[in-house]
Design a protein around this motif. Sequence first.
Motif, PDB file in Angstrom:
ATOM      1  N   ILE A  18      77.887 -35.471 -19.214  1.00 24.24           N
ATOM      2  CA  ILE A  18      76.725 -34.876 -19.880  1.00 24.24           C
ATOM      3  C   ILE A  18      76.047 -35.912 -20.788  1.00 24.24           C
ATOM      4  O   ILE A  18      74.814 -35.996 -20.844  1.00 24.24           O
ATOM      5  N   ASP A  37      80.453 -44.972 -26.585  1.00 23.37           N
ATOM      6  CA  ASP A  37      81.621 -44.309 -26.007  1.00 23.37           C
ATOM      7  C   ASP A  37      82.883 -45.009 -26.511  1.00 23.37           C
ATOM      8  O   ASP A  37      82.841 -46.196 -26.865  1.00 23.37           O
ATOM      9  N   ASN A  86      78.120 -35.771 -28.747  1.00 20.52           N
ATOM     10  CA  ASN A  86      78.473 -35.195 -27.443  1.00 20.52           C
ATOM     11  C   ASN A  86      79.926 -35.473 -27.064  1.00 20.52           C
ATOM     12  O   ASN A  86      80.513 -34.728 -26.271  1.00 20.52           O
ATOM     13  N   TYR A 151      90.161 -26.027 -28.018  1.00 17.01           N
ATOM     14  CA  TYR A 151      88.796 -26.491 -27.700  1.00 17.01           C
ATOM     15  C   TYR A 151      87.771 -25.469 -28.182  1.00 17.01           C
ATOM     16  O   TYR A 151      86.785 -25.810 -28.851  1.00 17.01           O
ATOM     17  N   LYS A 155      84.774 -25.800 -30.994  1.00 18.80           N
ATOM     18  CA  LYS A 155      83.363 -25.574 -30.646  1.00 18.80           C
ATOM     19  C   LYS A 155      82.757 -24.490 -31.535  1.00 18.80           C
ATOM     20  O   LYS A 155      81.585 -24.564 -31.914  1.00 18.80           O
ATOM     21  N   ILE A 184      80.341 -26.943 -16.578  1.00 19.92           N
ATOM     22  CA  ILE A 184      79.520 -27.974 -15.934  1.00 19.92           C
ATOM     23  C   ILE A 184      80.467 -28.813 -15.062  1.00 19.92           C
ATOM     24  O   ILE A 184      81.609 -29.086 -15.465  1.00 19.92           O
ATOM     25  N   THR A 186      81.604 -31.676 -14.472  1.00 16.99           N
ATOM     26  CA  THR A 186      81.957 -33.052 -14.851  1.00 16.99           C
ATOM     27  C   THR A 186      83.478 -33.238 -14.794  1.00 16.99           C
ATOM     28  O   THR A 186      84.225 -32.272 -14.596  1.00 16.99           O
TER      29      THR A 186
END
Length: 255
Positions: A18, A37, A86, A151, A155, A184, A186
């Motif tokens: 993403i 990153d 992100n 997680y 969030k 998504i 990924t």
Amino acid sequence: MSSTQQRTAIVTGSAKGIGLAVATELTARGYRVVISDIDAEASDRAAASLEGAISIPCDVRDEEQVKALVDGAVEQLGRLDLMVPNAGVAIVAPLLETDLAAWRTVTSVNLDGVFLCLRYAAPAIMASGGGNMVAIASVTGVNGTALVGSYAAAKAAVINLSKTLAVELRDHGVRVNAVLPGFIGTDLVMDRAAEFEGYLGLPAGGFDGLIAQKQGRYGTPEEVARAVAFLADPEQGWVTGTALTLDGGLSGSLL
Ligand SMILES: NC(=O)c1ccc[n+]([C@@H]2O[C@H](COP(=O)([O-])OP(=O)(O)OC[C@H]3O[C@@H](n4cnc5c(N)ncnc54)[C@H](O)[C@@H]3O)[C@@H](O)[C@H]2O)c1
């Protein structure tokens, strides 16, 4: 437009997935982007693939590295208009099988990392005359979600953090919003499909069927990227403190 006038953005965790899609979308919309990153080589490679992008690798859990990321962006690009925290990681496990070390692995990146990025980007954005921060949260942040409890808790906190900062920064010209994607396609999800299948008693490939049933299909990184760009658009000048869901209806329906 001179390079100091061109809008600039930092996207963390943007070597792939993403984050890379967000960086690509922002580049297409005329931003100069900082690819950042924890994987320095991948960060450099991704930046080399995008016109005008630079690479400043950073582990978002480390306060000094986050400070250096923001300072480096302003030094090299002249200003900062947009921060997109992100970077994220996930583990698949029921909460009763999650020990404190695993909990901290997830919350240190997904919550502490977002706090640090917002905390240090905001003054730089204010100094550039105002702008935006768009956090990548998740629909798990507003729904109990079996198997990804650590997680989901992180969030949920990110959504609240965005809303609070939106109020605190409203009169300083900084809008703060969050996007809440469903599943998504990924690596974050696809690499864990077999673990979901194991815990849920699904046959191999059964997770794809579950996703198709619940949200029609996997979302794409590009769809998330366009939502980020929408929220950061100066035309949306009164949109702040919002959490924009994009999940094919997953979180809005019981059946
Ligand atoms: N994939 C989904 O279904 C989904 C849904 C909702 C939200 N999200 C969120 O979107 C964001 C991106 O996820 P993705 O699906 O692209 O994942 P991904 O695994 O494809 O990419 C994550 C990137 O973050 C980097 N990263 C990990 N730890 C880091 C750290 N400490 N510092 C800096 N970078 C780090 C990784 O190296 C990787 O490049 C995450 O915050 C994730 O929680 C993903």
